[in-house]
Design an enzyme around this catalytic site. Structure first.
Site, short mmCIF file in Angstrom:
data_model
loop_
_atom_site.label_atom_id
_atom_site.label_comp_id
_atom_site.label_asym_id
_atom_site.label_seq_id
_atom_site.Cartn_x
_atom_site.Cartn_y
_atom_site.Cartn_z
N ARG A 83 -0.64 -3.54 -4.05
CA ARG A 83 0.09 -2.67 -3.11
C ARG A 83 -0.84 -1.51 -2.76
O ARG A 83 -1.92 -1.37 -3.33
CB ARG A 83 1.44 -2.16 -3.65
CG ARG A 83 1.58 -1.91 -5.11
CD ARG A 83 0.72 -0.82 -5.70
NE ARG A 83 0.97 0.50 -5.15
CZ ARG A 83 0.22 1.58 -5.40
NH1 ARG A 83 -0.86 1.49 -6.17
NH2 ARG A 83 0.50 2.75 -4.87
N GLY A 84 -0.40 -0.69 -1.80
CA GLY A 84 -1.27 0.38 -1.30
C GLY A 84 -1.93 -0.11 -0.03
O GLY A 84 -2.59 -1.16 -0.02
N ALA A 85 -1.77 0.65 1.07
CA ALA A 85 -2.19 0.18 2.38
C ALA A 85 -3.66 -0.27 2.43
O ALA A 85 -3.94 -1.40 2.88
CB ALA A 85 -1.91 1.25 3.42
N ARG A 140 4.08 -8.65 4.69
CA ARG A 140 4.44 -7.23 4.85
C ARG A 140 4.18 -6.84 6.30
O ARG A 140 3.21 -6.16 6.61
CB ARG A 140 3.59 -6.34 3.91
CG ARG A 140 3.71 -6.75 2.46
CD ARG A 140 4.30 -5.84 1.44
NE ARG A 140 4.71 -4.52 1.70
CZ ARG A 140 4.37 -3.48 0.91
NH1 ARG A 140 3.54 -3.64 -0.11
NH2 ARG A 140 4.86 -2.29 1.13
N GLN A 144 5.31 5.53 -9.72
CA GLN A 144 3.88 5.26 -9.58
C GLN A 144 3.04 6.23 -10.41
O GLN A 144 1.91 5.90 -10.79
CB GLN A 144 3.45 5.36 -8.11
CG GLN A 144 4.03 4.30 -7.19
CD GLN A 144 5.32 4.77 -6.54
OE1 GLN A 144 5.98 5.69 -7.02
NE2 GLN A 144 5.70 4.13 -5.45
N ASP A 170 0.16 9.28 3.61
CA ASP A 170 0.45 8.03 4.31
C ASP A 170 0.23 8.17 5.81
O ASP A 170 -0.07 7.20 6.49
CB ASP A 170 1.88 7.58 4.03
CG ASP A 170 1.99 7.04 2.62
OD1 ASP A 170 2.29 7.82 1.71
OD2 ASP A 170 1.74 5.83 2.43
N ASN A 195 3.92 11.93 3.17
CA ASN A 195 3.45 11.32 1.92
C ASN A 195 4.67 11.04 1.05
O ASN A 195 5.81 11.37 1.41
CB ASN A 195 2.45 12.26 1.22
CG ASN A 195 1.74 11.59 0.06
OD1 ASN A 195 1.31 10.45 0.17
ND2 ASN A 195 1.62 12.27 -1.06
N LYS A 196 4.44 10.41 -0.08
CA LYS A 196 5.50 10.00 -1.01
C LYS A 196 6.55 11.09 -1.21
O LYS A 196 6.23 12.26 -1.35
CB LYS A 196 4.86 9.62 -2.35
CG LYS A 196 5.81 9.23 -3.46
CD LYS A 196 6.74 8.08 -3.15
CE LYS A 196 6.09 6.97 -2.38
NZ LYS A 196 5.17 6.18 -3.17
#
Lengths: 349, 349
Positions: free
Chosen positions: A50-52, A93, A198, A239, A249-250
């Site tokens: 995961r993670g762009a 995705r 995370q 992000d 962001n998160k």
């Protein structure tokens, strides 16, 4: 740091793709080896990776496997096989911009090629280059950011903007790694980052793996640690960054930033230029709501009653006035951001 | 609201003590019946009952059971049996001020008594009165606070300052209940309150039980909900309030208060006068650190790697400049608090 010591999220080796299975973290560090592009598709779907940035490169590696698997005799047959694999990989995705970008890069190389064997070779070379570039960008970003941190600093970070969200080294954690490599003795405070954790599952794991002193706190203790002088600086990933310096962001990033401002603690963002969205305005960005079950249970364990409402936004927005600097591979942008971000892009042309 | 509808944490009925087993929440609402004071001691030890006011009354009920169990023929023999039971009960949570206070109230009644049967009766009456008084104080506090809230308000609360932390009705949740009972249509946002999750396990359960509209959020989404106009007011409980208006409460309270200030949202405390500590200064109050395992796992599920540091403070301090008012059974204190708190105590004499 030797390259062999790097926590490498995804790698091409002997015509196979090797990944860290992130669903097993933090309890086990398991490497999985894939030789079929369908396995890569499953891995992306099931959050093994995961993670762009990491997903973008994984998609490219998936097409490289598809090329090797192909029995095509002509360029046209090979392109056909690649298009089928691209469809399978993309559908895992469909909203991830980096995945589409990674697949497109490889398709362009294939279309420009001549013979079947030449195309297969250049696909593999391009995918490997994309992975190497991701690490290089992170390392440059790390060096640019490391000058902002001092010996004996305790640095807070939120979520995981680490090796495990990229090919290796990480963005915010890349800056922390580079600061340590520059000879400064630093400590890190990682927030748990509910609901998906995370911070405790991935950031605490990564930093411990690298031998960096890490303390985990619940998200409720950000204010306590800052008010009690336990935090010198903050660095987090992003992000999406707008031309005005608004950072998405998160979830939870905004409140960490506000508390840092209140206590006079510098708050930095670390993200590559590919994270910037120079077109949108703050009100245009739609923040996705995620599944209620992330908040009402942990793993299989139910921690809330049935039949209640849940608000579970994936991201929040931090306004530019709370941000001390934005660290990129092209340098550090400082307020006012409209100006400094424009300059970063001009310098990088 | 009919008394039968009240969520009653602890109650005396037919010479037995009936409690809600809070270790089973939110998955099951189980009532347990105890007729032996040793069972009460186990219940306090194992967190079947928690929350300072609830534990104080439980201790008193434990001594009432011990009196009924005693075969003493003389007052002296009865006092001896009660002293033994008091020791067992006290040692379950020796630092809880309310437990010591509840036990002492009952011992004073016993010592003032004459015959064995008269003492037994007055102990039971006193313990029942203590439980009733706790509810009355909460209901008065609720009425005093309800005028501060408006029809259609969405009220945020943190942790559980509810029926389940008291005998019934609650402090912060008592104010929310009283506001609803006054005919105002309100909604509540409950924070999860990591690490022990009193918000999702207890507050969401209580409010749903009472038919009050409740939305659960992760602690990371406090800033998002406030920045997006989803919160009109905040009310929380308190573990200790100083004469200066500094409030010690569950970890995370301070950051909720700072975010409320930033967004112009009134932030209220609800607590009985017994919560005030008029002697200590802010720097005198020691904040206890709790077990690391509360943060590194949820139930039996490990969510962080071994061998990392954990910072897990039980409480934080909210300074008076972030607090719009302190709701008590004697009225609402407003800034400046040194003055208004003094007046509350003078009026209550």
């Amino acid at each position: 740091m030797e390259k062999a010591d790097l926590l490498r999220t995804v790698e091409w080796k002997n015509n196979a793709v090797i990944m860290i299975d992130q669903t097993k973290l933090p309890n086990e560090l398991v490497l999985v080896t894939y030789t079929d592009y369908n396995q890569i598709a499953s891995a992306i779907r099931n959050l093994v990776v995961r993670g762009a940035p990491a997903i973008g490169v994984s998609g490219a590696f998936g097409l490289a496997l598809a090329a090797l698997q192909s029995n095509a005799g002509t360029k046209e047959e090979l392109i056909g096989d690649l298009e089928a694999a691209k469809k399978t990989l993309f559908e895992t995705r469909p909203t991830a911009v980096n995945l589409a970008w990674g697949l497109e890069q490889i398709m362009n190389v294939a279309k420009k090629g001549t013979t079947v064997s030449q195309i297969k070779n250049s696909i593999i070379d391009t995918a490997k280059q994309m992975a190497d570039d991701d690490i290089k960008i992170n390392m440059t970003m790390g060096k640019n950011g490391s000058v902002l941190f001092d010996d004996k600093d305790t640095i807070m970070t939120h979520c995981n903007a680490g090796a495990l969200a990229t090919v290796a080294y990480g963005t915010a954690l890349g800056v922390i790694r580079a600061t340590r490599e520059s000879g400064k003795n630093i400590k890190v405070i990682a927030t748990e980052t509910r609901p998906v954790q995370q911070g405790s599952r991935l950031t605490a794991f990564e930093l411990k793996h690298d031998g960096i002193d890490v303390s985990l706190i619940p998200d409720t203790a950000v204010g306590y640690t800052m008010a009690n002088g336990l935090v010198n600086k903050v660095v987090v990933g992003a992000d999406r960054i707008l031309r005005t310096g608004h950072v998405f962001n998160k979830i939870g990033t905004y409140q960490v930033a506000l508390l840092a401002k209140q206590h006079g603690i510098p708050f930095y963002i670390a993200a590559p230029l590919s994270t910037f969205d120079l077109k949108s305005n703050p009100q245009d960005v739609v923040i996705e709501q995620r599944n209620a079950s992330e908040v009402t249970q942990v793993g299989d364990r139910k921690t809330a009653p049935d039949g209640i409402n849940v608000i579970n936004p994936a991201f929040d927005m931090t306004p530019p006035e709370l941000i001390s600097g934005i660290i990129t591979e092209a340098g550090v942008a400082r307020p006012p951001y409209e100006e400094s971000i424009k300059k970063l892009f001009q310098a990088n042309k």
